[in-house]
Design an enzyme around this catalytic site. Sequence first.
Site, short mmCIF file in Angstrom:
data_model
loop_
_atom_site.label_atom_id
_atom_site.label_comp_id
_atom_site.label_asym_id
_atom_site.label_seq_id
_atom_site.Cartn_x
_atom_site.Cartn_y
_atom_site.Cartn_z
N GLU A 1 0.83 -1.22 0.00
CA GLU A 1 0.00 0.00 0.00
C GLU A 1 0.87 1.27 0.00
OE1 GLU A 1 -3.81 -0.12 1.84
OE2 GLU A 1 -3.79 -2.30 1.93
N1 CAA Z 1 -5.99 12.08 -3.59
C1 CAA Z 1 -6.52 12.64 -4.71
N2 CAA Z 1 -5.79 12.93 -5.81
C2 CAA Z 1 -4.47 12.65 -5.77
C3 CAA Z 1 -3.86 12.10 -4.64
C4 CAA Z 1 -4.66 11.80 -3.51
N3 CAA Z 1 -4.15 11.25 -2.40
N4 CAA Z 1 -2.53 11.92 -4.89
C5 CAA Z 1 -2.33 12.38 -6.14
N5 CAA Z 1 -3.51 12.84 -6.67
C6 CAA Z 1 -3.71 13.45 -7.99
C7 CAA Z 1 -2.82 14.69 -8.13
O1 CAA Z 1 -3.46 15.83 -7.60
C8 CAA Z 1 -2.63 14.78 -9.62
O2 CAA Z 1 -3.79 15.37 -10.19
P1 CAA Z 1 -3.65 16.42 -11.42
O3 CAA Z 1 -3.05 15.62 -12.55
O4 CAA Z 1 -5.06 16.84 -11.69
O5 CAA Z 1 -2.76 17.52 -10.96
C9 CAA Z 1 -2.62 13.31 -10.06
O6 CAA Z 1 -3.27 12.56 -9.01
C10 CAA Z 1 -1.22 12.77 -10.25
O7 CAA Z 1 -0.52 12.97 -9.03
P2 CAA Z 1 1.06 12.83 -8.91
O8 CAA Z 1 1.70 13.64 -10.00
O9 CAA Z 1 1.45 13.12 -7.50
O10 CAA Z 1 1.26 11.28 -9.27
P3 CAA Z 1 2.57 10.43 -9.39
O11 CAA Z 1 2.53 9.68 -10.65
O12 CAA Z 1 3.78 11.27 -9.11
O13 CAA Z 1 2.38 9.32 -8.23
C11 CAA Z 1 2.46 8.40 -6.01
C12 CAA Z 1 2.18 9.62 -6.92
C13 CAA Z 1 2.09 8.89 -4.62
C14 CAA Z 1 3.93 8.01 -6.04
C15 CAA Z 1 1.57 7.23 -6.45
O14 CAA Z 1 1.98 6.67 -7.68
C16 CAA Z 1 1.53 6.14 -5.40
O15 CAA Z 1 0.78 6.21 -4.45
N6 CAA Z 1 2.36 5.05 -5.57
C17 CAA Z 1 2.29 3.90 -4.70
C18 CAA Z 1 1.25 2.95 -5.18
C19 CAA Z 1 0.75 2.04 -4.12
O16 CAA Z 1 0.54 2.43 -2.97
N7 CAA Z 1 0.50 0.79 -4.49
C20 CAA Z 1 -0.01 -0.19 -3.58
C21 CAA Z 1 -1.06 -1.02 -4.26
S1 CAA Z 1 -2.13 -1.95 -3.23
C22 CAA Z 1 -1.20 -3.18 -2.52
O17 CAA Z 1 -0.23 -2.91 -1.93
C23 CAA Z 1 -1.61 -4.61 -2.67
C24 CAA Z 1 -2.50 -5.17 -1.64
O18 CAA Z 1 -3.38 -5.94 -2.00
C25 CAA Z 1 -2.32 -4.88 -0.19
#
Ligand code: CAA
Length: 380
Positions: free
Chosen positions: A364
């Site tokens: 996550e």
């Molecule tokens: N809420 C709402 N919108 C959001 C947001 C949030 N928390 N975070 C980002 N956004 C929006 C931004 O505002 C942006 O919008 P605009 O294009 O309109 O400006 C858009 O999303 C893109 O944001 P970023 O440029 O910040 O995105 P990024 O590509 O740089 O990625 C990141 C950000 C935080 C690194 C994201 O990719 C991330 O969370 N990565 C980790 C993924 C993850 O947690 N995976 C786990 C999967 S589930 C799992 O683990 C398996 C299981 O079964 C347990």
Amino acid sequence: MDFKLTEKQQFIQNMVREFAEKKLAPGAIERDKTSEFDVELYKEMGEMGIIGLPYPKEYGGSGEDYMAYALAVEEISKVDAAVGISYSVSTSLYGGSIMASGATEEQKKKFLTPVMKGESFGAFGLTEPNAGSDAGGCITTAVRDGDYYIINGLKCFSTNGPLADYYVVYALTEPEKGAKGLSAFVLETKTPGCSVGHIEDKSGIKSAQVSEMIFENCRIPAENLLGKEGDGFKIAMKTLDGGRIGVAAQGLGIAKGAFEIARKYLMQRKQFGKQLFKNQYLAFKMAELKVQIAQAEMMLYKAATDKSLGEPYSQSAAMAKLVCTDAAMKVTIEAVQMLGGNGYMREYEVERMMRDAKITQIYEGTNEIQKLIISGSIFR
Ligand code: CAA
């Protein structure tokens, strides 16, 4: 901020603690050995209203707040973190995606009710072999065909994948737009073209079932789109904010579970003619761990309260996830060491907790990604 639990929250905490100690704890070592999930116990959690705790009653939930849910994940994870994550994924990742999307009444009734009642499992499909931390790098596609979408691709590391009847999948409706072309869908896993791929053999959370999910010309009704086309990435991000509170609660539960085993052991075991805790080195070690757990608890309860009150919680959830899961790792490693040779043996449970703790720092969003989110919120 006052974290005094309400009477209702205390009641739920006690109810879940009793269930965890009486029903889950006795089989935890065995489930870790066999990697088998106890579906009947999970269904019992559903009947008790635990799975759907933070969801409205009209969608199969119990109508409580996110704080009550965090307390429940913590109690479950004190004794079996594998059950903790299976629960958390159904509730906060699967259910959270539906709620975060602004789903229709019909979608909420149909897709939340069986999962929140614990009659079925929900799973969440964002991660792909080449889209882990970079969640926007997904290549799974969803092509509109009349009243249907046709899904093709592969998702990996889906907790509950092999058990789930319902699945939220994130797929590109406009691949040329990258993450902005990502859309969220909910589907029934019995749909032709959807199948379970490789089932993971993990280091910890052994009984949680984690797999690939494969989509080969999987045709789903167009009304299964959550929100609008192109909303997918934001739905996933909002969902993960809530999911991270669940993982933080899991981490805190593991830390508290291991701490209690160590505490009892240090009081019972004698070496050099005295109880172990009478060695100041060990007593001080426990004092340090107690402080780390108390800090983690504050962070978790703050994030859960923020979400319960409808305040912004992206930053507090990331901070809680970071602090609670680091506490889980630290406390379990120290607990194994304090129990000496016994700590390394399965029957003393802390070595399982140590293996379980490691993944909480990874899934996550790795703890490095949490720092990215926190630093991003500082310099916005
Ligand atoms: N809420 C709402 N919108 C959001 C947001 C949030 N928390 N975070 C980002 N956004 C929006 C931004 O505002 C942006 O919008 P605009 O294009 O309109 O400006 C858009 O999303 C893109 O944001 P970023 O440029 O910040 O995105 P990024 O590509 O740089 O990625 C990141 C950000 C935080 C690194 C994201 O990719 C991330 O969370 N990565 C980790 C993924 C993850 O947690 N995976 C786990 C999967 S589930 C799992 O683990 C398996 C299981 O079964 C347990």
